[in-house]
Write a protein that holds these residues in place. Sequence first.
Motif, short mmCIF file in Angstrom:
data_model
loop_
_atom_site.label_atom_id
_atom_site.label_comp_id
_atom_site.label_asym_id
_atom_site.label_seq_id
_atom_site.Cartn_x
_atom_site.Cartn_y
_atom_site.Cartn_z
N HIS A 91 0.84 -1.21 0.00
CA HIS A 91 0.00 0.00 0.00
C HIS A 91 0.87 1.25 0.00
O HIS A 91 0.56 2.24 -0.64
CB HIS A 91 -0.92 -0.01 1.21
N GLN A 92 2.00 1.17 0.72
CA GLN A 92 2.89 2.33 0.79
C GLN A 92 3.65 2.52 -0.51
O GLN A 92 3.94 3.64 -0.92
CB GLN A 92 3.88 2.15 1.95
N THR A 93 4.01 1.43 -1.16
CA THR A 93 4.91 1.53 -2.30
C THR A 93 4.18 1.64 -3.63
O THR A 93 4.72 2.17 -4.57
CB THR A 93 5.84 0.31 -2.38
N GLN A 94 2.95 1.15 -3.72
CA GLN A 94 2.34 1.05 -5.03
C GLN A 94 1.47 2.26 -5.34
O GLN A 94 0.28 2.15 -5.61
CB GLN A 94 1.57 -0.27 -5.14
N THR A 95 2.09 3.41 -5.30
CA THR A 95 1.43 4.64 -5.70
C THR A 95 1.52 4.77 -7.21
O THR A 95 2.62 4.82 -7.75
CB THR A 95 2.11 5.86 -5.03
N PRO A 96 0.41 4.81 -7.92
CA PRO A 96 0.47 4.84 -9.38
C PRO A 96 0.90 6.21 -9.89
O PRO A 96 0.10 7.01 -10.34
CB PRO A 96 -0.96 4.50 -9.80
N ALA A 97 2.22 6.46 -9.79
CA ALA A 97 2.73 7.78 -10.12
C ALA A 97 2.91 7.97 -11.62
O ALA A 97 3.04 9.09 -12.09
CB ALA A 97 4.06 8.02 -9.40
N ILE A 98 2.98 6.87 -12.37
CA ILE A 98 3.07 6.98 -13.82
C ILE A 98 1.71 6.62 -14.38
O ILE A 98 1.33 5.46 -14.42
CB ILE A 98 4.15 6.05 -14.39
N THR A 99 0.97 7.60 -14.75
CA THR A 99 -0.39 7.34 -15.22
C THR A 99 -0.67 8.16 -16.47
O THR A 99 0.06 9.05 -16.84
CB THR A 99 -1.42 7.72 -14.14
N GLY A 100 -1.75 7.84 -17.13
CA GLY A 100 -2.16 8.56 -18.33
C GLY A 100 -3.54 8.14 -18.71
O GLY A 100 -4.27 7.55 -17.92
N LYS A 101 -3.92 8.41 -19.94
CA LYS A 101 -5.25 8.03 -20.38
C LYS A 101 -5.38 6.51 -20.43
O LYS A 101 -4.44 5.79 -20.72
CB LYS A 101 -5.54 8.63 -21.76
N LEU A 127 -9.78 -5.05 -22.42
CA LEU A 127 -10.64 -5.47 -21.33
C LEU A 127 -9.87 -5.97 -20.13
O LEU A 127 -10.46 -6.27 -19.10
CB LEU A 127 -11.61 -6.56 -21.83
N VAL A 128 -8.54 -6.10 -20.27
CA VAL A 128 -7.71 -6.53 -19.14
C VAL A 128 -6.62 -5.49 -18.92
O VAL A 128 -6.23 -4.79 -19.85
CB VAL A 128 -7.07 -7.91 -19.39
N PRO A 129 -6.12 -5.36 -17.69
CA PRO A 129 -5.07 -4.38 -17.44
C PRO A 129 -3.77 -4.78 -18.12
O PRO A 129 -3.47 -5.96 -18.26
CB PRO A 129 -4.92 -4.40 -15.91
N SER A 130 -3.00 -3.80 -18.53
CA SER A 130 -1.74 -4.09 -19.23
C SER A 130 -0.58 -3.31 -18.64
O SER A 130 0.52 -3.39 -19.16
CB SER A 130 -1.89 -3.74 -20.71
N ARG A 131 -0.80 -2.57 -17.57
CA ARG A 131 0.29 -1.86 -16.91
C ARG A 131 -0.02 -1.80 -15.41
O ARG A 131 -1.18 -1.79 -15.01
CB ARG A 131 0.46 -0.46 -17.49
N TYR A 132 1.03 -1.75 -14.63
CA TYR A 132 0.86 -1.71 -13.18
C TYR A 132 1.94 -0.80 -12.59
O TYR A 132 3.13 -1.02 -12.82
CB TYR A 132 0.96 -3.11 -12.60
N ALA A 133 1.53 0.22 -11.86
CA ALA A 133 2.44 1.23 -11.34
C ALA A 133 2.73 1.02 -9.87
O ALA A 133 1.85 0.63 -9.10
CB ALA A 133 1.85 2.63 -11.56
N LEU A 134 3.96 1.27 -9.48
CA LEU A 134 4.34 1.23 -8.09
C LEU A 134 5.47 2.22 -7.87
O LEU A 134 6.05 2.75 -8.83
CB LEU A 134 4.75 -0.17 -7.63
N ARG A 135 5.78 2.46 -6.62
CA ARG A 135 6.85 3.38 -6.28
C ARG A 135 7.82 2.68 -5.34
O ARG A 135 7.41 2.04 -4.37
CB ARG A 135 6.30 4.65 -5.64
N VAL A 136 9.11 2.79 -5.67
CA VAL A 136 10.18 2.25 -4.83
C VAL A 136 10.94 3.45 -4.28
O VAL A 136 11.73 4.08 -5.00
CB VAL A 136 11.11 1.33 -5.64
N GLY A 137 10.65 3.81 -3.04
CA GLY A 137 11.21 5.04 -2.50
C GLY A 137 10.73 6.22 -3.32
O GLY A 137 9.53 6.47 -3.43
N ASP A 138 11.69 6.94 -3.91
CA ASP A 138 11.36 8.10 -4.74
C ASP A 138 11.33 7.77 -6.22
O ASP A 138 11.21 8.67 -7.06
CB ASP A 138 12.38 9.23 -4.50
#
Length: 307
Positions: A4-14, A20-31
């Motif tokens: 929960h702490q690390t998986q901030t979807p900081a790289i996002t877009g349209k 119909l299925v997800p194809s990307r998954y964003a997380l954060r490792v420190g900064d």
Amino acid sequence: MTMHQTQTPAITGKAGFEELVPSRYALRVGDIDVLVVSDGVLPLPTETMSTNADPDARAAWFKDMFLGPDAFDWALNVLVVRSGEQTILVDAGLGGQFPGFPRAGQFPKRLEAAGIDLGSVTDIIITHMHMDHIGGLLVEEVKNRLRPDVRIHVAATEVEFWKSPDFSLTSMPAPVPEVLRSTAAEFIKQYQDNVRTFDDEYQVAPGVLAKLTGGHTPGHSVVYINSGGQRLTFAGDALFPVAFEHPDWHNGFEHDPEESVRVRVRLMQEAAASGELFVATHLPFPSVGRVAIEGEGFRWIAAFWDY
């Protein structure tokens, strides 16, 4: 560190709403922002995963996994990493130029759906020069959009190997070695002015380290991402889905199977000891999880998605 702490979807877009299925998954490792992107899947014979295994043991493992019996879909994952002012692509998938693999070569449209411009990529790390890692750089829609001064980081040993590759210890479908050889040659021809080689390791950006392992290919490398006391390892092709229960099973694409066993065991022991996040090219998307020791083998613990 929790997901929960690390998986901030900081790289996002349209959103890629046509899928119909997800194809990307964003997380954060420190900064550092990390995006795992699926390049799709390609079908392979089950025997390719376990060339030295007893056929009955192989059949039992794939049956237990509800896969096979003769072929299964092999996942393809790439990374996009943002550290400071740098945007780094780790591997580039298969590309769409190889007949018979219509479901692979998806990463360009999926980056676009994520709002990431290929022209913003400053660096590319190639874990090794097999066609499912460099083929994506040879398609026109990618070549035409990359910046002319993009830096491509590859182990010097890998570049040297593909000048005259040795397939004597591999066990691949008959047409594959020549396609691998020609694709590697075309990659060097197209990008020789952009390639930056390293010997043992190279810090591509703050907290992003490419490290030579060998094994799968002589110049195979992994990528370590370290920031804020957190770590993620992108293991490339050092291991495959069978590796946790059967780390001694050889893969037909390994140019040095015995060394490959030593490399993957070492990487999994490191990951189990540290509790770090672990991602690999051919683990099922999004391939984010952790490794634990279980008996004489290992256990894969898929991360809970944060969404």
